[in-house]
Every structure is written in C-alpha cells, then in structure tokens.
Design an enzyme around this catalytic site. Structure first.
Site, PDB file in Angstrom:
ATOM      1  N   ASN A 110       0.510  -1.486  -0.136  1.00 50.31           N
ATOM      2  CA  ASN A 110      -0.016  -0.089  -0.007  1.00 50.31           C
ATOM      3  C   ASN A 110       0.816   1.671   0.037  1.00 50.31           C
ATOM      4  O   ASN A 110       1.984   1.508   0.557  1.00 50.31           O
ATOM      5  CB  ASN A 110      -0.975  -0.464   1.296  1.00 50.31           C
ATOM      6  CG  ASN A 110      -2.298  -0.921   1.106  1.00 50.31           C
ATOM      7  OD1 ASN A 110      -2.909  -1.206   0.726  1.00 50.31           O
ATOM      8  ND2 ASN A 110      -2.006  -2.313   1.958  1.00 50.31           N
ATOM      9  N   PHE A 147     -19.000  -9.439  -2.498  1.00 48.70           N
ATOM     10  CA  PHE A 147     -19.158 -10.802  -2.489  1.00 48.70           C
ATOM     11  C   PHE A 147     -19.708 -11.495  -1.599  1.00 48.70           C
ATOM     12  O   PHE A 147     -20.314 -10.402  -0.722  1.00 48.70           O
ATOM     13  CB  PHE A 147     -17.526 -10.857  -2.759  1.00 48.70           C
ATOM     14  CG  PHE A 147     -17.278 -10.385  -4.561  1.00 48.70           C
ATOM     15  CD1 PHE A 147     -17.229 -11.240  -5.317  1.00 48.70           C
ATOM     16  CD2 PHE A 147     -16.079  -9.418  -3.995  1.00 48.70           C
ATOM     17  CE1 PHE A 147     -16.507 -11.192  -6.985  1.00 48.70           C
ATOM     18  CE2 PHE A 147     -15.580  -9.207  -5.671  1.00 48.70           C
ATOM     19  CZ  PHE A 147     -15.886  -9.816  -6.520  1.00 48.70           C
ATOM     20  N   GLU A 172      -4.959  -0.669  -3.199  1.00 48.32           N
ATOM     21  CA  GLU A 172      -4.248  -1.738  -3.036  1.00 48.32           C
ATOM     22  C   GLU A 172      -3.921  -2.277  -3.835  1.00 48.32           C
ATOM     23  O   GLU A 172      -4.324  -3.400  -4.852  1.00 48.32           O
ATOM     24  CB  GLU A 172      -5.576  -2.884  -2.196  1.00 48.32           C
ATOM     25  CG  GLU A 172      -5.988  -1.983  -1.204  1.00 48.32           C
ATOM     26  CD  GLU A 172      -6.863  -2.362  -0.012  1.00 48.32           C
ATOM     27  OE1 GLU A 172      -6.451  -3.512  -0.359  1.00 48.32           O
ATOM     28  OE2 GLU A 172      -7.857  -1.900  -0.510  1.00 48.32           O
TER      29      GLU A 172
END
Length: 400
Positions: A275, A355, A325
């Site tokens: 990151n 999801f 990310e």
C-alpha cells in the site's frame, strides 16, 4: 445521456436502435464529462464563495444538488447555508466564478471512447442538459470533436421544465426524428434517470457520487463507469477494443513510500498488498473510476514487477475512503515498508464488486491476478515495463 435512433426503420444493430446523448449540469458533477472533476470545481467554487459569509462547504449538500437545474441547486445552497440573499442574487454572484472554471473540465474516463465509437458507427447522439445552453456550449468547446458529434444539443433554458421532467429528452427525440422508445439515456443523476424513464426511454445510470448505486433502482442498468458500458446490450455496435478480457487505457502514474495498510491483505485474504498513502493524490483518484486495474510496479531497491490493483471502497470491507491496494505479483522474502514504490497503470479489468463470501472475493482476486499476468505479456502492455517513471535507482539487472 440520452439516445435516439439514426434510422427508425433500421435493424442493423438489433430490434431497436438507441443513440446515446451526453448530459452535463452546471452545479453538479458532470455526467459523461468530468472536471478535475466538475464536482471538484463545484466544491472549489462553493468553498471560496461560502467562506465570505463565514460558512464552510463540507460536500454534504452535493447529494442534494446533483442533477438539478442551476436555479434549483442555488435554492438548496441558499437554504442549507442560511445565506442572506435571494436565489437570484446567489446565481448572479456565483455564475461568473463557475464560468471561469469551465476551461478546466476534462473528459471522464471512457467518454471520448464512447463518443468516437458511436460516431464511427453512424449512431446519432444528442446532448440534453439542465444547464443553460450557453454553459453547455462553453463546456463542450473544450472537448475536441464533441460539438460536431452531437446532432442535437439542448440546454435546460430551451424547455419549459428541466429534469426530472421528461420534456428535454422528448424534445431531443423529436429533433432527431426518433421514437422515444428507441432511445437510450445514459445519466449520472436521479433527476436525469427519472426524466429518461418518464420519456419511455431505456436508461443506463452511472452514479456521479460514490456509494449511491442502491438509489438508482428505476434505471434499467446501473454501471460503475463509462468503461463498463456494453452497447450490445442495447442493440448498439459493441466496442472492439477489449483484449483478452482487458481494456487498454491511457497510462497513469502514482507513487510513494510503502505504508502499512489495513492489515487484512496477508492475514485475511492471504494476498500481500503493497500500500501507498493516497495523501496528495485525492484529485488523481477522483479522476479514475473505482475498479480493478493492472500494470507495472517499480520498487527502488528491488526491481520492476507485474502488478494488479484495486481502486475504490472495496464493498466487501466497505472502506470509509477511496484507496489504492496494489498486489505485486512476486514472492518477496521480507517486507519493504518505507521503500519507494511507483506504479504505471496501463489496463482495466472490471468494476469493483461486492461478494457474498470471503471465499468468493479471494477467488475473484486470484482470477484477476491470472488475467493481469497473462495480459502483461502482450506487447501492448509489456512495453511499459521500461517506462522511465518506474526507474528509481533500480539495480541494473534485477528487474523481473
């Protein structure tokens, strides 16, 4: 945006023949045109303007003005901030401030691609905006080829009622000699979606503000960005620029020291991300839709590696802020916090999605990895491995 058929009797692209028209607004984030973004310009202008009245713009009112006419949006600002002036006085004071900023507008990712594609296939396009016609003309004058691409351009002052009234879209269809039911509207605001459906047109919504997709239930489809439009779903000629499931994009670049992230990459997902801080990159992040991208990553002490990355709010974890990310596709023996990381983003895979389970999320991330690894072998993408931006005192022969 709205659409209409270039030949009501043609069946070349399907059983109905839509035509997209791009809508712009003056006190909201632009629709297929974006400012640095126009929402950013609105924020910049209102921040300066409200300061002289001792008020502070925090962006919360943006949700109440998107898609409204200038007069309606002005009334919201005057009321919400308790300004000591009338709506008309507010409009007269702030209009010159906005006019001075229109030259900074630039196209949303995918806007020029969309316009060039439909123009090349002879699809008729209209632009229908709640903004006054003079503002519309000024805005698009900074976009090469746009004015010539639209067979019809209508401003909000050319109809008796702006969106959410369907009048402006019905007028666009009339001027293009098209049946409204053969038209496709592409819109970013709720008033625009309401207007399109009221005109008996198909509507694709591209929400202009983040985390608002759930509000667009009346649209026929909600997409994350113009990059995700599938014209063939609406009887229009499909894009032909996707390559093995990936979309080449104009490269963009971002970099900085590697910082500690959310602590979920390796621990929760089993996927170590490298990151970087988004501080100082807020404007750049606004310019790029959330989604999954790929490209090349340069580490100052290690080399250049393939990379796949997500941009956005990661719906499964519901990030509070838009983040980046990156996942460097290489097995490293140790962490490299503090090392300079530079990213060259060259392709797009898909919009970000939620999801039902962590397992499904992990599975999709690995599918994204495989797609990125394969695509980056193609010359179209592999050439960027040698981009000068990635060369940060790299060892001469250790890149991968």
């Amino acid at each position: 945006m709205s659409t209409a058929a270039d030949d009501p009797n043609s069946n070349k692209w399907g059983h109905w023949h839509p035509v997209p028209a791009i809508t712009l607004s003056s006190l909201s984030k632009t629709k297929p045109v974006k400012q640095h973004d126009q929402y950013g310009i609105v924020s910049d202008v209102l921040r300066v303007y409200l300061n002289k009245y001792g008020k502070q713009w925090d962006g919360k009112a943006a949700y109440r003005i998107v898609g409204k006419t200038p007069s309606e949006a002005a009334a919201v600002i005057v009321e919400d901030f308790g300004l000591p002036l009338s709506t008309d006085e507010f409009v007269s004071e702030i209009t010159p401030m906005f006019s001075a900023q229109w030259c900074k507008i630039k196209a949303l990712p995918g806007a020029n691609r969309l316009i060039n594609h439909f123009r090349g296939h002879g699809v008729q396009m209209a632009l229908a905006s709640n903004s006054p016609r003079t503002n519309v003309d000024t805005k698009i004058s900074y976009q090469p080829g746009w004015k010539e691409s639209f067979s019809v351009i209508i401003g909000g002052d050319e109809v008796t009622a702006g969106k959410p009234s369907p009048e402006i879209f019905l007028e666009a269809a009339k001027r293009m000699n098209c049946d409204p039911s053969s038209c496709l509207v592409i819109e970013d605001s709720l008033p625009g979606v309401t207007a399109g459906k009221g005109a008996d047109m198909k509507v694709v919504a591209v929400p202009s503000l983040p985390k608002q997709s759930h509000l667009y239930t009346s649209a026929d489809e909600v997409i994350n960005s113009l990059l995700d439009l599938r014209p063939e779903m609406w009887g229009l000629p499909p894009f032909e620029d996707w390559i093995e499931g990936t979309l080449p994009i104009e490269p963009w670049y971002i970099g900085g020291p590697v910082v500690k992230g959310f602590g979920r990459g390796s621990k929760v997902l089993g996927i170590p991300t490298a990151n970087i801080s988004t501080k100082g990159y807020s404007t750049l992040l606004q310019e790029h839709p959330s989604g999954v991208y790929f490209g090349w990553a340069g580490l100052s002490m290690k080399g250049v590696y393939k990379m796949v990355m997500s941009i956005g709010w990661n719906p499964y974890f519901d990030n509070a802020e838009k983040t980046i990310e990156p996942w460097l596709l290489h097995e490293f023996d140790e962490d490299f916090y503090g090392e300079e990381l530079r990213l060259a983003i060259v392709g797009y895979i898909r919009p970000e999605a939620n999801f039902s389970s962590l397992e499904d999320l992990i599975k999709r991330i690995h599918e994204d990895r495989k797609m990125a690894e394969k695509a980056l072998e193609l010359p179209l993408y592999s050439n960027y491995r040698n981009d000068e931006y990635l060369k940060i005192s790299l060892p001469g022969d250790e890149s991968h």
